[in-house]
Design a protein around this motif. Structure first.
Motif, PDB file in Angstrom:
ATOM      1  N   VAL A  85      -0.920   7.074   8.740  1.00  0.00           N
ATOM      2  CA  VAL A  85       0.045   7.719   7.852  1.00  0.00           C
ATOM      3  C   VAL A  85       0.197   9.182   8.261  1.00  0.00           C
ATOM      4  O   VAL A  85      -0.782   9.923   8.314  1.00  0.00           O
ATOM      5  CB  VAL A  85      -0.399   7.598   6.377  1.00  0.00           C
ATOM      6  CG1 VAL A  85       0.482   8.414   5.463  1.00  0.00           C
ATOM      7  CG2 VAL A  85      -0.407   6.136   5.957  1.00  0.00           C
ATOM      8  N   GLN A  86       1.424   9.566   8.564  1.00  0.00           N
ATOM      9  CA  GLN A  86       1.740  10.934   8.982  1.00  0.00           C
ATOM     10  C   GLN A  86       2.506  11.701   7.905  1.00  0.00           C
ATOM     11  O   GLN A  86       2.432  12.915   7.835  1.00  0.00           O
ATOM     12  CB  GLN A  86       2.588  10.920  10.260  1.00  0.00           C
ATOM     13  CG  GLN A  86       2.000  10.109  11.391  1.00  0.00           C
ATOM     14  CD  GLN A  86       0.740  10.701  11.957  1.00  0.00           C
ATOM     15  OE1 GLN A  86       0.651  11.909  12.127  1.00  0.00           O
ATOM     16  NE2 GLN A  86      -0.246   9.873  12.239  1.00  0.00           N
ATOM     17  N   LYS A  87       3.307  10.968   7.111  1.00  0.00           N
ATOM     18  CA  LYS A  87       4.160  11.584   6.099  1.00  0.00           C
ATOM     19  C   LYS A  87       4.024  10.813   4.791  1.00  0.00           C
ATOM     20  O   LYS A  87       3.685   9.633   4.786  1.00  0.00           O
ATOM     21  CB  LYS A  87       5.630  11.555   6.548  1.00  0.00           C
ATOM     22  CG  LYS A  87       5.864  12.344   7.830  1.00  0.00           C
ATOM     23  CD  LYS A  87       7.306  12.247   8.253  1.00  0.00           C
ATOM     24  CE  LYS A  87       7.511  13.071   9.528  1.00  0.00           C
ATOM     25  NZ  LYS A  87       8.891  13.085   9.952  1.00  0.00           N
ATOM     26  N   VAL A  88       4.335  11.505   3.686  1.00  0.00           N
ATOM     27  CA  VAL A  88       4.317  10.843   2.380  1.00  0.00           C
ATOM     28  C   VAL A  88       5.651  11.067   1.683  1.00  0.00           C
ATOM     29  O   VAL A  88       6.288  12.095   1.917  1.00  0.00           O
ATOM     30  CB  VAL A  88       3.143  11.333   1.495  1.00  0.00           C
ATOM     31  CG1 VAL A  88       1.834  10.806   2.011  1.00  0.00           C
ATOM     32  CG2 VAL A  88       3.105  12.828   1.339  1.00  0.00           C
ATOM     33  N   PRO A  89       6.058  10.115   0.866  1.00  0.00           N
ATOM     34  CA  PRO A  89       5.375   8.845   0.642  1.00  0.00           C
ATOM     35  C   PRO A  89       5.560   7.888   1.813  1.00  0.00           C
ATOM     36  O   PRO A  89       6.559   7.957   2.517  1.00  0.00           O
ATOM     37  CB  PRO A  89       6.061   8.299  -0.612  1.00  0.00           C
ATOM     38  CG  PRO A  89       7.432   8.888  -0.592  1.00  0.00           C
ATOM     39  CD  PRO A  89       7.282  10.241   0.045  1.00  0.00           C
ATOM     40  N   THR A  90       4.579   7.028   2.005  1.00  0.00           N
ATOM     41  CA  THR A  90       4.678   5.920   2.950  1.00  0.00           C
ATOM     42  C   THR A  90       4.376   4.651   2.166  1.00  0.00           C
ATOM     43  O   THR A  90       3.329   4.551   1.525  1.00  0.00           O
ATOM     44  CB  THR A  90       3.691   6.074   4.129  1.00  0.00           C
ATOM     45  OG1 THR A  90       4.072   7.217   4.909  1.00  0.00           O
ATOM     46  CG2 THR A  90       3.710   4.850   5.036  1.00  0.00           C
ATOM     47  N   ILE A  91       5.320   3.718   2.209  1.00  0.00           N
ATOM     48  CA  ILE A  91       5.197   2.440   1.511  1.00  0.00           C
ATOM     49  C   ILE A  91       5.035   1.369   2.579  1.00  0.00           C
ATOM     50  O   ILE A  91       5.931   1.185   3.411  1.00  0.00           O
ATOM     51  CB  ILE A  91       6.448   2.165   0.647  1.00  0.00           C
ATOM     52  CG1 ILE A  91       6.665   3.306  -0.366  1.00  0.00           C
ATOM     53  CG2 ILE A  91       6.335   0.806  -0.057  1.00  0.00           C
ATOM     54  CD1 ILE A  91       8.055   3.341  -0.974  1.00  0.00           C
ATOM     55  N   ILE A  92       3.905   0.687   2.569  1.00  0.00           N
ATOM     56  CA  ILE A  92       3.600  -0.323   3.580  1.00  0.00           C
ATOM     57  C   ILE A  92       3.614  -1.704   2.921  1.00  0.00           C
ATOM     58  O   ILE A  92       2.970  -1.917   1.887  1.00  0.00           O
ATOM     59  CB  ILE A  92       2.232  -0.055   4.234  1.00  0.00           C
ATOM     60  CG1 ILE A  92       2.245   1.331   4.888  1.00  0.00           C
ATOM     61  CG2 ILE A  92       1.884  -1.150   5.238  1.00  0.00           C
ATOM     62  CD1 ILE A  92       0.886   1.817   5.335  1.00  0.00           C
ATOM     63  N   ILE A 122       0.878  -1.168   0.000  1.00  0.00           N
ATOM     64  CA  ILE A 122       0.000   0.000   0.000  1.00  0.00           C
ATOM     65  C   ILE A 122       0.914   1.217   0.000  1.00  0.00           C
ATOM     66  O   ILE A 122       1.795   1.330   0.856  1.00  0.00           O
ATOM     67  CB  ILE A 122      -0.932   0.027   1.236  1.00  0.00           C
ATOM     68  CG1 ILE A 122      -1.817  -1.227   1.270  1.00  0.00           C
ATOM     69  CG2 ILE A 122      -1.825   1.262   1.218  1.00  0.00           C
ATOM     70  CD1 ILE A 122      -1.413  -2.197   2.300  1.00  0.00           C
ATOM     71  N   VAL A 123       0.704   2.102  -0.967  1.00  0.00           N
ATOM     72  CA  VAL A 123       1.552   3.286  -1.094  1.00  0.00           C
ATOM     73  C   VAL A 123       0.691   4.536  -0.942  1.00  0.00           C
ATOM     74  O   VAL A 123      -0.275   4.731  -1.674  1.00  0.00           O
ATOM     75  CB  VAL A 123       2.254   3.324  -2.473  1.00  0.00           C
ATOM     76  CG1 VAL A 123       3.151   4.546  -2.583  1.00  0.00           C
ATOM     77  CG2 VAL A 123       3.035   2.052  -2.725  1.00  0.00           C
TER      78      VAL A 123
END
Length: 188
Positions: free
Chosen positions: A139-146, A87-88
């Motif tokens: 999610v607090q910051k982007v990008p976040t790659i899960i 999930i991005v």
């Protein structure tokens, strides 16, 4: 006998009605016009949307110029990254997303990662999406790659890869998953 059939039919109809009401419609490819940032993608997206203007301006350049770490790519293939879900969360307004999202896509293309396992969610400047998934995933910051396996989060890359390379960070995440499986087996 008729009463039983009627009861089964009534329960079935009720069940289907509840299913219809609880099914959430997810709009894919939503684009909004903003006064400060111009066009912005918002919510669930397909990779192909980034090949359209104005996103292609930054996406294609970064994607094409990025040199993959072939050793890390080989390790990702060995670790069967294709069996994990990803999930991005990203923002089309965000410089870090402009850099790392195209790089991630190039990595996933190289390992032949199935698009069906990838969820791309574009957020606004407040880091919000129409479906509220950013709250679910904190999610607090982007990008976040899960990275997930069997519905469980294995690890994430937040804002920037700690090694400087997304593919190396992904290798580290998958190595941790392997070790946790081994620990689980021997702890029983």
């Amino acid at each position: 006998m008729k009463k039983i059939i009627k009861s089964i039919l009534a329960v079935s109809v009720l069940f289907l009605a509840v299913q219809q009401l609880s099914a959430q419609k997810v709009v894919v490819g939503r684009e909004v016009e903003t006064t400060d940032d111009g066009k912005m993608l918002l919510g669930n997206q397909l990779k192909s949307k980034f090949l359209e203007a104005p996103y292609a301006d930054w996406y294609v350049k970064e994607h094409d110029e990025y040199a993959l770490d072939q050793k890390a790519i080989s390790e990702l293939k060995k670790a069967k990254i294709n069996s994990y879900n990803m999930i991005v969360f990203m923002g089309t307004w965000c410089e870090d997303s402009h850099r790392d999202f195209p790089r991630l896509m190039k990595i996933l293309e190289d390992v032949k990662y199935p698009e069906s396992r990838l969820t791309i969610i574009a957020v606004n400047r407040k880091k919000e999406s129409p479906t509220g998934d950013e709250a679910t995933y904190n999610v607090q910051k982007v990008p976040t790659i899960i990275v997930e396996r069997y519905g469980k989060e294995i690890g994430r890359i937040i804002e920037m890869p700690t090694t400087g390379y997304i593919e190396r960070d992904l290798v580290e995440i998958l190595k941790k998953d392997d070790q946790s499986v081994i620990k689980e087996i021997f702890s029983k």
